[in-house]
Design a protein around this motif. Structure first.
Motif, PDB file in Angstrom:
ATOM      1  N   ARG A   1       0.829  -1.211   0.000  1.00 47.82           N
ATOM      2  CA  ARG A   1       0.000   0.000   0.000  1.00 47.82           C
ATOM      3  C   ARG A   1       0.863   1.261   0.000  1.00 47.82           C
ATOM      4  O   ARG A   1       0.557   2.231  -0.670  1.00 47.82           O
ATOM      5  CB  ARG A   1      -0.934  -0.002   1.195  1.00 47.82           C
ATOM      6  CG  ARG A   1      -1.904  -1.174   1.124  1.00 47.82           C
ATOM      7  CD  ARG A   1      -2.870  -1.162   2.249  1.00 47.82           C
ATOM      8  NE  ARG A   1      -4.116  -0.685   1.659  1.00 47.82           N
ATOM      9  CZ  ARG A   1      -5.101  -0.158   2.341  1.00 47.82           C
ATOM     10  NH1 ARG A   1      -5.007  -0.023   3.631  1.00 47.82           N
ATOM     11  NH2 ARG A   1      -6.195   0.231   1.736  1.00 47.82           N
ATOM     12  N   ALA A   2       1.931   1.247   0.775  1.00 48.15           N
ATOM     13  CA  ALA A   2       2.788   2.437   0.856  1.00 48.15           C
ATOM     14  C   ALA A   2       3.512   2.687  -0.460  1.00 48.15           C
ATOM     15  O   ALA A   2       3.651   3.829  -0.885  1.00 48.15           O
ATOM     16  CB  ALA A   2       3.793   2.287   1.992  1.00 48.15           C
ATOM     17  N   SER A   3       3.973   1.630  -1.111  1.00 49.11           N
ATOM     18  CA  SER A   3       4.704   1.838  -2.362  1.00 49.11           C
ATOM     19  C   SER A   3       3.776   2.332  -3.458  1.00 49.11           C
ATOM     20  O   SER A   3       4.156   3.165  -4.269  1.00 49.11           O
ATOM     21  CB  SER A   3       5.435   0.566  -2.795  1.00 49.11           C
ATOM     22  OG  SER A   3       4.530  -0.475  -3.058  1.00 49.11           O
TER      23      SER A   3
ATOM     24  N   SER B   1       1.278   4.297  -3.170  1.00 48.94           N
ATOM     25  CA  SER B   1       0.976   5.713  -2.986  1.00 48.94           C
ATOM     26  C   SER B   1       2.143   6.616  -3.364  1.00 48.94           C
ATOM     27  O   SER B   1       1.958   7.799  -3.595  1.00 48.94           O
ATOM     28  CB  SER B   1       0.563   5.986  -1.531  1.00 48.94           C
ATOM     29  OG  SER B   1       1.675   5.817  -0.673  1.00 48.94           O
ATOM     30  N   GLY B   2       3.360   6.075  -3.446  1.00 48.11           N
ATOM     31  CA  GLY B   2       4.517   6.906  -3.743  1.00 48.11           C
ATOM     32  C   GLY B   2       5.143   6.677  -5.099  1.00 48.11           C
ATOM     33  O   GLY B   2       6.222   7.193  -5.388  1.00 48.11           O
TER      34      GLY B   2
ATOM     35  N   TRP C   1       6.150   9.797  -7.379  1.00 44.16           N
ATOM     36  CA  TRP C   1       7.349  10.452  -6.859  1.00 44.16           C
ATOM     37  C   TRP C   1       8.584   9.614  -7.179  1.00 44.16           C
ATOM     38  O   TRP C   1       9.610  10.136  -7.603  1.00 44.16           O
ATOM     39  CB  TRP C   1       7.217  10.653  -5.349  1.00 44.16           C
ATOM     40  CG  TRP C   1       8.498  10.962  -4.659  1.00 44.16           C
ATOM     41  CD1 TRP C   1       9.146  12.175  -4.639  1.00 44.16           C
ATOM     42  CD2 TRP C   1       9.322  10.054  -3.926  1.00 44.16           C
ATOM     43  NE1 TRP C   1      10.306  12.073  -3.912  1.00 44.16           N
ATOM     44  CE2 TRP C   1      10.451  10.769  -3.466  1.00 44.16           C
ATOM     45  CE3 TRP C   1       9.220   8.703  -3.600  1.00 44.16           C
ATOM     46  CZ2 TRP C   1      11.454  10.184  -2.721  1.00 44.16           C
ATOM     47  CZ3 TRP C   1      10.216   8.123  -2.852  1.00 44.16           C
ATOM     48  CH2 TRP C   1      11.324   8.860  -2.423  1.00 44.16           C
TER      49      TRP C   1
ATOM     50  N   THR D   1       9.093   0.590   3.646  1.00 45.80           N
ATOM     51  CA  THR D   1       8.326   1.122   2.513  1.00 45.80           C
ATOM     52  C   THR D   1       7.634   2.442   2.845  1.00 45.80           C
ATOM     53  O   THR D   1       7.721   3.388   2.056  1.00 45.80           O
ATOM     54  CB  THR D   1       7.330   0.071   1.997  1.00 45.80           C
ATOM     55  OG1 THR D   1       8.041  -1.144   1.771  1.00 45.80           O
ATOM     56  CG2 THR D   1       6.690   0.496   0.697  1.00 45.80           C
ATOM     57  N   PRO D   2       6.955   2.572   3.986  1.00 48.33           N
ATOM     58  CA  PRO D   2       6.382   3.884   4.308  1.00 48.33           C
ATOM     59  C   PRO D   2       7.445   4.981   4.458  1.00 48.33           C
ATOM     60  O   PRO D   2       7.208   6.127   4.072  1.00 48.33           O
ATOM     61  CB  PRO D   2       5.649   3.651   5.631  1.00 48.33           C
ATOM     62  CG  PRO D   2       5.362   2.192   5.656  1.00 48.33           C
ATOM     63  CD  PRO D   2       6.502   1.542   4.933  1.00 48.33           C
TER      64      PRO D   2
ATOM     65  N   PHE E   1       8.616   5.538   0.570  1.00 48.11           N
ATOM     66  CA  PHE E   1       7.607   6.018  -0.373  1.00 48.11           C
ATOM     67  C   PHE E   1       6.655   7.058   0.206  1.00 48.11           C
ATOM     68  O   PHE E   1       6.375   8.054  -0.446  1.00 48.11           O
ATOM     69  CB  PHE E   1       6.795   4.838  -0.928  1.00 48.11           C
ATOM     70  CG  PHE E   1       7.574   4.006  -1.902  1.00 48.11           C
ATOM     71  CD1 PHE E   1       7.729   4.402  -3.215  1.00 48.11           C
ATOM     72  CD2 PHE E   1       8.160   2.821  -1.500  1.00 48.11           C
ATOM     73  CE1 PHE E   1       8.448   3.642  -4.118  1.00 48.11           C
ATOM     74  CE2 PHE E   1       8.879   2.046  -2.396  1.00 48.11           C
ATOM     75  CZ  PHE E   1       9.028   2.456  -3.705  1.00 48.11           C
ATOM     76  N   ARG E   2       6.131   6.846   1.386  1.00 45.42           N
ATOM     77  CA  ARG E   2       5.173   7.817   1.948  1.00 45.42           C
ATOM     78  C   ARG E   2       5.880   9.037   2.502  1.00 45.42           C
ATOM     79  O   ARG E   2       5.459  10.162   2.274  1.00 45.42           O
ATOM     80  CB  ARG E   2       4.314   7.173   3.021  1.00 45.42           C
ATOM     81  CG  ARG E   2       3.211   6.353   2.427  1.00 45.42           C
ATOM     82  CD  ARG E   2       1.993   6.328   3.314  1.00 45.42           C
ATOM     83  NE  ARG E   2       0.991   5.492   2.661  1.00 45.42           N
ATOM     84  CZ  ARG E   2       0.299   4.563   3.259  1.00 45.42           C
ATOM     85  NH1 ARG E   2       0.448   4.352   4.550  1.00 45.42           N
ATOM     86  NH2 ARG E   2      -0.581   3.858   2.590  1.00 45.42           N
ATOM     87  N   ALA E   3       6.955   8.821   3.264  1.00 47.33           N
ATOM     88  CA  ALA E   3       7.712   9.947   3.808  1.00 47.33           C
ATOM     89  C   ALA E   3       8.619  10.557   2.747  1.00 47.33           C
ATOM     90  O   ALA E   3       9.162  11.632   2.933  1.00 47.33           O
ATOM     91  CB  ALA E   3       8.537   9.510   5.017  1.00 47.33           C
ATOM     92  N   ARG E   4       8.795   9.823   1.648  1.00 49.74           N
ATOM     93  CA  ARG E   4       9.661  10.258   0.542  1.00 49.74           C
ATOM     94  C   ARG E   4      11.057  10.585   1.055  1.00 49.74           C
ATOM     95  O   ARG E   4      11.634  11.625   0.729  1.00 49.74           O
ATOM     96  CB  ARG E   4       9.040  11.436  -0.192  1.00 49.74           C
ATOM     97  CG  ARG E   4       7.743  11.054  -0.843  1.00 49.74           C
ATOM     98  CD  ARG E   4       7.102  12.181  -1.588  1.00 49.74           C
ATOM     99  NE  ARG E   4       5.877  11.690  -2.210  1.00 49.74           N
ATOM    100  CZ  ARG E   4       5.125  12.396  -2.999  1.00 49.74           C
ATOM    101  NH1 ARG E   4       5.446  13.634  -3.275  1.00 49.74           N
ATOM    102  NH2 ARG E   4       4.042  11.878  -3.512  1.00 49.74           N
TER     103      ARG E   4
END
Length: 145
Positions: free
Chosen positions: A15-17, A19-20, A23, A82-83, A86-89
């Motif tokens: 899920r986290a990957s 969403s990112g 980017w 992963t978060p 990808f999420r925190a970039r």
């Protein structure tokens, strides 16, 4: 038990990957990065091996509490990568996590080998793949500072 824990970590990562991804496409990556579909093709059997190895190690007569603790820490570090990336970039925060995961992998591998040799051997692809992921993470972080 191990199957559910491993599946939960995989779902968090997936899920986290997702969403990112837009980017991620903008980042500079090394020429040796595998194609995107490689990650699902590798992680799926690796997660299955982690679940299998965990079940074997936990059903041995050895230090079940130590094995369970090491596995829990490892899966938490695995799920956090992963978060963070990808999420925190943040390739650098993810790098800190994956280095901790590498250390955790060595601890887990040693515990699994002591508990059940087959469990330890089944974990070797995970340890190797995570080492590769560390190199890839480091290269991406360095190229995008």
């Amino acid at each position: 038990m191990t199957g559910a824990a491993v599946t939960a970590g995989a779902v968090v990562g997936g899920r986290a990957s997702a969403s990112g991804m837009s980017w991620y496409r903008t980042l500079r990556k090394p020429p040796w990065q595998p194609p995107r579909q490689t990650f699902a093709l590798v992680w799926t059997p690796v997660y299955a091996l982690i679940a299998y190895a965990g079940a074997r190690a936990l059903s041995s007569d050895g230090d079940r509490r130590g094995v369970a603790s090491a596995l829990a820490v490892n899966l938490a570090l695995n799920a956090a990568w992963t978060p963070l990336f990808f999420r925190a970039r943040s390739p650098w925060l993810a790098m800190l996590d994956v280095v901790a995961l590498d250390v955790s992998n060595v601890v887990l591998l040693r515990r699994f080998l002591r508990a059940d040799r087959r469990a330890g051997l089944a974990l070797v692809p995970y340890v190797a793949w995570t080492a590769f992921a560390t190199a890839l993470n480091g290269s991406i972080a360095g190229r995008n500072t």
